[in-house]
Scaffold this motif. Structure first.
Motif, PDB file in Angstrom:
ATOM      1  N   THR A   1      -5.069  -4.355  -0.884  1.00  0.00           N
ATOM      2  CA  THR A   1      -3.791  -5.034  -0.649  1.00  0.00           C
ATOM      3  C   THR A   1      -4.012  -6.472  -0.193  1.00  0.00           C
ATOM      4  O   THR A   1      -3.204  -7.346  -0.456  1.00  0.00           O
ATOM      5  CB  THR A   1      -3.011  -4.282   0.449  1.00  0.00           C
ATOM      6  OG1 THR A   1      -2.955  -2.921   0.092  1.00  0.00           O
ATOM      7  CG2 THR A   1      -1.610  -4.827   0.614  1.00  0.00           C
TER       8      THR A   1
ATOM      9  N   THR B   1       0.869  -1.163   0.000  1.00  0.00           N
ATOM     10  CA  THR B   1       0.000   0.000   0.000  1.00  0.00           C
ATOM     11  C   THR B   1       0.905   1.212   0.000  1.00  0.00           C
ATOM     12  O   THR B   1       1.632   1.455   0.950  1.00  0.00           O
ATOM     13  CB  THR B   1      -0.913   0.024   1.235  1.00  0.00           C
ATOM     14  OG1 THR B   1      -1.675  -1.169   1.230  1.00  0.00           O
ATOM     15  CG2 THR B   1      -1.858   1.200   1.192  1.00  0.00           C
TER      16      THR B   1
ATOM     17  N   ARG C   1      -8.259   5.074   2.649  1.00  0.00           N
ATOM     18  CA  ARG C   1      -7.133   4.273   3.152  1.00  0.00           C
ATOM     19  C   ARG C   1      -7.591   2.857   3.467  1.00  0.00           C
ATOM     20  O   ARG C   1      -6.877   1.898   3.220  1.00  0.00           O
ATOM     21  CB  ARG C   1      -6.541   4.857   4.430  1.00  0.00           C
ATOM     22  CG  ARG C   1      -5.813   6.148   4.316  1.00  0.00           C
ATOM     23  CD  ARG C   1      -4.556   6.103   3.480  1.00  0.00           C
ATOM     24  NE  ARG C   1      -4.231   7.484   3.156  1.00  0.00           N
ATOM     25  CZ  ARG C   1      -3.288   8.187   3.751  1.00  0.00           C
ATOM     26  NH1 ARG C   1      -2.499   7.613   4.623  1.00  0.00           N
ATOM     27  NH2 ARG C   1      -3.107   9.454   3.453  1.00  0.00           N
TER      28      ARG C   1
ATOM     29  N   ASP D   1      -7.910   1.018   0.333  1.00  0.00           N
ATOM     30  CA  ASP D   1      -6.565   0.771  -0.175  1.00  0.00           C
ATOM     31  C   ASP D   1      -5.967  -0.479   0.477  1.00  0.00           C
ATOM     32  O   ASP D   1      -5.395  -1.344  -0.172  1.00  0.00           O
ATOM     33  CB  ASP D   1      -5.703   2.002   0.140  1.00  0.00           C
ATOM     34  CG  ASP D   1      -4.580   2.181  -0.862  1.00  0.00           C
ATOM     35  OD1 ASP D   1      -4.586   1.490  -1.895  1.00  0.00           O
ATOM     36  OD2 ASP D   1      -3.699   3.009  -0.605  1.00  0.00           O
ATOM     37  N   ILE D   2      -6.128  -0.573   1.792  1.00  0.00           N
ATOM     38  CA  ILE D   2      -5.588  -1.741   2.505  1.00  0.00           C
ATOM     39  C   ILE D   2      -6.378  -2.986   2.146  1.00  0.00           C
ATOM     40  O   ILE D   2      -5.809  -4.067   1.958  1.00  0.00           O
ATOM     41  CB  ILE D   2      -5.601  -1.502   4.027  1.00  0.00           C
ATOM     42  CG1 ILE D   2      -4.725  -0.290   4.318  1.00  0.00           C
ATOM     43  CG2 ILE D   2      -5.112  -2.742   4.770  1.00  0.00           C
ATOM     44  CD1 ILE D   2      -3.987  -0.328   5.583  1.00  0.00           C
TER      45      ILE D   2
ATOM     46  N   SER E   1      -2.183   6.477  -3.072  1.00  0.00           N
ATOM     47  CA  SER E   1      -3.173   5.427  -3.117  1.00  0.00           C
ATOM     48  C   SER E   1      -3.298   4.766  -4.489  1.00  0.00           C
ATOM     49  O   SER E   1      -3.116   5.384  -5.521  1.00  0.00           O
ATOM     50  CB  SER E   1      -4.500   6.047  -2.712  1.00  0.00           C
ATOM     51  OG  SER E   1      -5.536   5.184  -2.983  1.00  0.00           O
TER      52      SER E   1
END
Ligand SMILES: Nc1ncnc2c1ncn2[C@@H]1O[C@H](COP(=O)(O)OP(=O)(O)O)[C@@H](O)[C@H]1O
Ligand SMILES: [Mg+2]
Length: 308
Positions: A146, A79, A139, A142-143, A83
């Motif tokens: 991942t 990550t 965020r 985004d994680i 982003s």
């Protein structure tokens, strides 16, 4: 999970990484802590196979970084500081896209997406464009992206920079949960508090060199003990205290005297007794134990960012 020896990287004649050694056990949180420009992102880019190192060797999850790039990529998730979220797509579409890139079947992709939307509290926002999400939600997405490929090692490059304190704490909680599942985390940050909160081990990176490494406690022990801050009501008492103690750094404007001391009950009692004997009245007293800020300041001569 990660071993690295002598990693080097230069751009032109600018040395960005000057021989980095790392050893990070599986299932732990490792934090690379350093100010802007220290070389954190470059380290992440090298270890996650995005750019080659100029020198040195590394293995990730047992695979040689230079020769087994595909195996390394299968084992990790990244990550970035910027982003990977596509703001025009919905949260769900972003996740499905990654599932597709990771060659999951349609069915597995849908299952994984539903699971991650749930886990990251994005179910209600699943069908809204990610561009409409708050910073904290982006965020989280985004994680979640991942995690689609079930990585064993996750690189988080400054995951909380620019987040408000509440979202930052949410992110910390999430990182802790990831580790509970056995994932190894490589986290970069400019925030001492973040490294102190999360990391099993911390390495301080400054101008491309690791200047110290250890647990937060070990790092704090690297520098001399803390101090006791005495506050007085007038200059006369301040001067009398200085005379009585024969030590300390006075601040006449603040009417304070900073005396070295470890904050133990015994040393504090001693100090107050000595002032009592001379009839010096102390208005206030506070004990300051060294924190990572002091360590960084002592080792580099510069301050890092402080969190809000
Ligand atoms: N592609 C590049 N070309 C030239 N210089 C770069 C490049 N990437 C990074 N640098 C330089 O390397 C140094 C470290 O950068 P970076 O790894 O991004 O630091 P950090 O992530 O700790 O802020 C900086 O001085 C930066 O300007
Ligand atoms: Mg960076």
């Amino acid at each position: 999970m990660i071993t690295a020896t002598g990693l080097r990287k230069s751009y032109g004649d600018k040395v960005v990484l000057d021989g980095i050694d790392l050893s990070i056990p599986e299932g732990t949180i490792f934090s690379l802590l350093g100010p802007n420009g220290a070389g954190k992102t470059t380290t992440v880019q090298i270890l996650s196979t995005l750019i080659p190192a100029d020198g040195g060797t590394a293995t990730i999850a047992g695979h040689d970084l230079a020769r087994r790039t595909d195996d390394v990529r299968d084992a990790i998730g990244v990550t970035g500081q910027y982003s990977a979220v596509d703001k025009l797509l919905t949260g769900e579409e972003n996740l499905l896209l990654i599932a597709d890139l990771k060659h999951l079947s349609r069915r597995d992709g849908r299952k994984k997406t539903a699971e991650l939307l749930e886990r990251f509290d994005l179910v209600d926002a699943a069908n809204k464009p990610a561009g409409a999400y708050s910073g904290g939600m982006q965020r989280r997405l985004d994680i979640a992206m991942t995690l689609v490929g079930d990585p064993r090692l996750i690189f988080l490059d400054e995951p909380t920079t620019g987040l408000d304190p509440r979202s930052r704490r949410g992110m910390w909680q999430m990182v802790r949960e990831l580790v509970r599942d056995g994932v190894t985390i490589f986290l970069t940050t400019q925030y001492l508090e973040e490294a102190d909160e999360l990391a099993d081990r911390i390495a301080l990176l400054d101008h491309g060199k690791l200047i110290a490494e250890g647990t937060a406690e070990e790092l704090k022990r690297l520098i001399p003990g803390g101090h006791i801050l005495l506050t007085f009501t007038d200059t006369g008492s301040l001067d009398a205290a200085r005379f009585a103690l024969g030590a300390g750094v006075p601040d006449p404007d603040a009417l304070t005297l900073q005396v070295p001391g470890d904050g133990s009950v015994r040393s504090v009692r001693d100090l107050l007794n000595r002032l009592d004997e001379r009839g010096v009245a102390v208005a206030e007293m506070s004990v300051h134990t060294p924190d990572l800020d002091d360590v960084f300041l002592t080792l580099t001569g510069q301050k890092t960012e402080t969190t809000a």
